[in-house]
Motif scaffolding. Structure first.
Motif, PDB file in Angstrom:
ATOM      1  N   MET A   1      -2.189   9.581   7.683  1.00  0.00           N
ATOM      2  CA  MET A   1      -2.217   8.138   7.402  1.00  0.00           C
ATOM      3  C   MET A   1      -2.775   7.896   5.998  1.00  0.00           C
ATOM      4  SD  MET A   1      -1.727   5.070   8.549  1.00  0.00           S
ATOM      5  CE  MET A   1      -2.316   3.414   8.887  1.00  0.00           C
ATOM      6  N   GLU A   2      -2.071   7.080   5.195  1.00  0.00           N
ATOM      7  CA  GLU A   2      -2.494   6.815   3.823  1.00  0.00           C
ATOM      8  C   GLU A   2      -2.936   5.370   3.599  1.00  0.00           C
ATOM      9  OE1 GLU A   2       0.022  10.221   1.377  1.00  0.00           O
ATOM     10  OE2 GLU A   2       0.896   8.212   1.535  1.00  0.00           O
ATOM     11  N   ASP A   3      -2.894   4.546   4.649  1.00  0.00           N
ATOM     12  CA  ASP A   3      -3.383   3.167   4.553  1.00  0.00           C
ATOM     13  C   ASP A   3      -4.846   3.108   4.985  1.00  0.00           C
ATOM     14  OD1 ASP A   3      -0.858   2.374   3.820  1.00  0.00           O
ATOM     15  OD2 ASP A   3      -0.633   0.870   5.391  1.00  0.00           O
ATOM     16  N   TYR A   4      -5.650   2.400   4.214  1.00  0.00           N
ATOM     17  CA  TYR A   4      -7.046   2.153   4.557  1.00  0.00           C
ATOM     18  C   TYR A   4      -7.308   0.658   4.395  1.00  0.00           C
ATOM     19  CZ  TYR A   4      -8.181   7.151   4.518  1.00  0.00           C
ATOM     20  OH  TYR A   4      -8.240   8.486   4.814  1.00  0.00           O
TER      21      TYR A   4
ATOM     22  N   GLY B   1      -1.069  11.325  -1.175  1.00  0.00           N
ATOM     23  CA  GLY B   1      -2.388  11.636  -0.643  1.00  0.00           C
ATOM     24  C   GLY B   1      -3.163  10.378  -0.296  1.00  0.00           C
ATOM     25  N   HIS B   2      -4.222  10.567   0.491  1.00  0.00           N
ATOM     26  CA  HIS B   2      -5.005   9.413   0.959  1.00  0.00           C
ATOM     27  C   HIS B   2      -6.365   9.289   0.275  1.00  0.00           C
ATOM     28  CE1 HIS B   2      -6.547  12.760   3.481  1.00  0.00           C
ATOM     29  NE2 HIS B   2      -7.687  12.100   3.394  1.00  0.00           N
TER      30      HIS B   2
ATOM     31  N   GLY C   1      -2.936  11.696  -6.860  1.00  0.00           N
ATOM     32  CA  GLY C   1      -2.304  10.551  -6.211  1.00  0.00           C
ATOM     33  C   GLY C   1      -2.940   9.242  -6.621  1.00  0.00           C
ATOM     34  N   GLY C   2      -2.530   8.178  -5.947  1.00  0.00           N
ATOM     35  CA  GLY C   2      -3.059   6.856  -6.278  1.00  0.00           C
ATOM     36  C   GLY C   2      -3.007   5.925  -5.095  1.00  0.00           C
TER      37      GLY C   2
ATOM     38  N   ALA D   1      -1.236   0.464 -10.256  1.00  0.00           N
ATOM     39  CA  ALA D   1      -1.907   1.175  -9.161  1.00  0.00           C
ATOM     40  C   ALA D   1      -3.215   1.757  -9.668  1.00  0.00           C
ATOM     41  CB  ALA D   1      -1.015   2.293  -8.628  1.00  0.00           C
ATOM     42  N   PHE D   2      -4.093   2.067  -8.741  1.00  0.00           N
ATOM     43  CA  PHE D   2      -5.273   2.874  -9.041  1.00  0.00           C
ATOM     44  C   PHE D   2      -4.856   4.346  -9.061  1.00  0.00           C
ATOM     45  CE2 PHE D   2      -7.414  -0.895  -7.298  1.00  0.00           C
ATOM     46  CZ  PHE D   2      -8.492  -1.024  -8.152  1.00  0.00           C
ATOM     47  N   GLY D   3      -5.536   5.118  -9.919  1.00  0.00           N
ATOM     48  CA  GLY D   3      -5.281   6.562  -9.932  1.00  0.00           C
ATOM     49  C   GLY D   3      -4.001   6.938 -10.647  1.00  0.00           C
ATOM     50  N   ASP D   4      -3.266   7.916 -10.064  1.00  0.00           N
ATOM     51  CA  ASP D   4      -2.014   8.409 -10.660  1.00  0.00           C
ATOM     52  C   ASP D   4      -2.240   8.890 -12.089  1.00  0.00           C
ATOM     53  OD1 ASP D   4       0.009   7.821  -8.516  1.00  0.00           O
ATOM     54  OD2 ASP D   4      -0.751   5.797  -8.836  1.00  0.00           O
TER      55      ASP D   4
END
Length: 281
Positions: A47-50, A74-75, A124-125, A199-202
């Motif tokens: 699961m990648e949703d938080y 990734g999560h 990931g992001g 997006a955040f990250g990436d």
């Protein structure tokens, strides 16, 4: 009824029986409540949703803190945001006086930290949509990516966030040296990879991506009925007005959130689906 059954009933009543479902209420206003529900998609990865959904007392104020973080590749980034983004927002010295500016600065600082921690958090992001309800009166919405916030006012859907899509931000991406692919049968992607333009990250795409949020403020008056926050697993298969119409007669916020996820599944959504409903009446 056994003691175990009684304990289960108590947990269910306060929203603790299922980590993927829950609810809560404002202490300042008996009318305001929230509920959430998450469903894992059909993909093989975890699961990648938080999300975050809670009311918090800060000095003499009550804050409703709500967020959907939809990770990709990734999560870990979504997990980090769940633990740190609101903490960073509330640390901003001008949070109470210039909330929008404080939120933007905290988004920027948080993204910088995520990039610095790329070895730990991976490449990931995550998208994000955050909602802060201040003293049951002012709602501050911010987002990067395509997780979305929608307000129902007198039964009419009003989108409070901005979908950051590569096609609509092609010029900005190209100005940064990137490109937008648009192959037949696929969605538009930044550098042929990512289907959102912010997006955040990436870290590997960051030169061509932004983590600058769009921020809007909404006064919660007697016409405001509820807000839906959800990841794109919902919005890919449902319009804003369809989502509002689906739950307009559902009184319990958690039941409303669960009904929306179930409807998205009925409509063949295969993505992770996370949904928060914040009810004002």
């Amino acid at each position: 009824m056994t003691s175990k059954e009684i304990l289960h009933k108590i947990k269910e009543k306060v929203g603790l029986s299922d980590p993927d479902s829950g609810k809560g209420k404002s202490k300042m206003s008996k009318q305001i409540s929230h509920g959430f529900h998450l469903v894992k998609g059909k993909s093989a990865h975890a699961m990648e949703d938080y999300l975050v959904a809670k009311f918090k007392q800060v000095d003499d104020h009550e804050l409703g803190l709500f967020a959907i973080f939809d990770g990709h590749m990734g999560h870990d980034v979504a997990d980090y945001l769940q633990s740190h983004l609101f903490e960073n927002i509330l640390k901003e010295p001008d949070f109470w006086t210039e909330t929008g500016k404080a939120v933007k600065r905290a988004y920027r600082i948080t993204d910088s930290t995520i990039l610095e921690k790329a070895v730990e958090l991976g490449s990931g992001g995550s998208t994000a949509v955050t909602a802060i309800l201040i003293d049951c009166h002012k709602l501050v919405i911010a987002n990067v990516g395509d997780s979305r916030a929608v307000l129902s006012r007198n039964g009419v859907a009003k989108q409070l966030s901005v979908d950051h899509e590569p096609i609509t931000e092609r010029e900005k991406i190209e100005d940064r040296g990137g490109f937008v692919s648009n192959f037949p049968g696929d969605v538009a992607r930044v550098d042929g990879q990512l289907a959102v333009s912010r997006a955040f990250g990436d870290k590997t795409l960051k030169k061509h991506l932004s983590s600058e949020p769009d921020v809007t403020e909404e006064i919660i008056d007697e016409d405001a009925e509820f807000v839906i926050l959800a990841s794109d697993g919902l919005w890919k298969v449902m319009t804003n007005q369809e989502a509002v119409d689906t739950i307009k007669n559902v009184k319990d916020a958690r039941s409303a959130a669960k009904l929306l996820t179930e409807e998205a599944l009925q409509r063949k959504s295969s993505d992770d689906i996370s949904c928060i409903v914040l009810k004002f009446q």
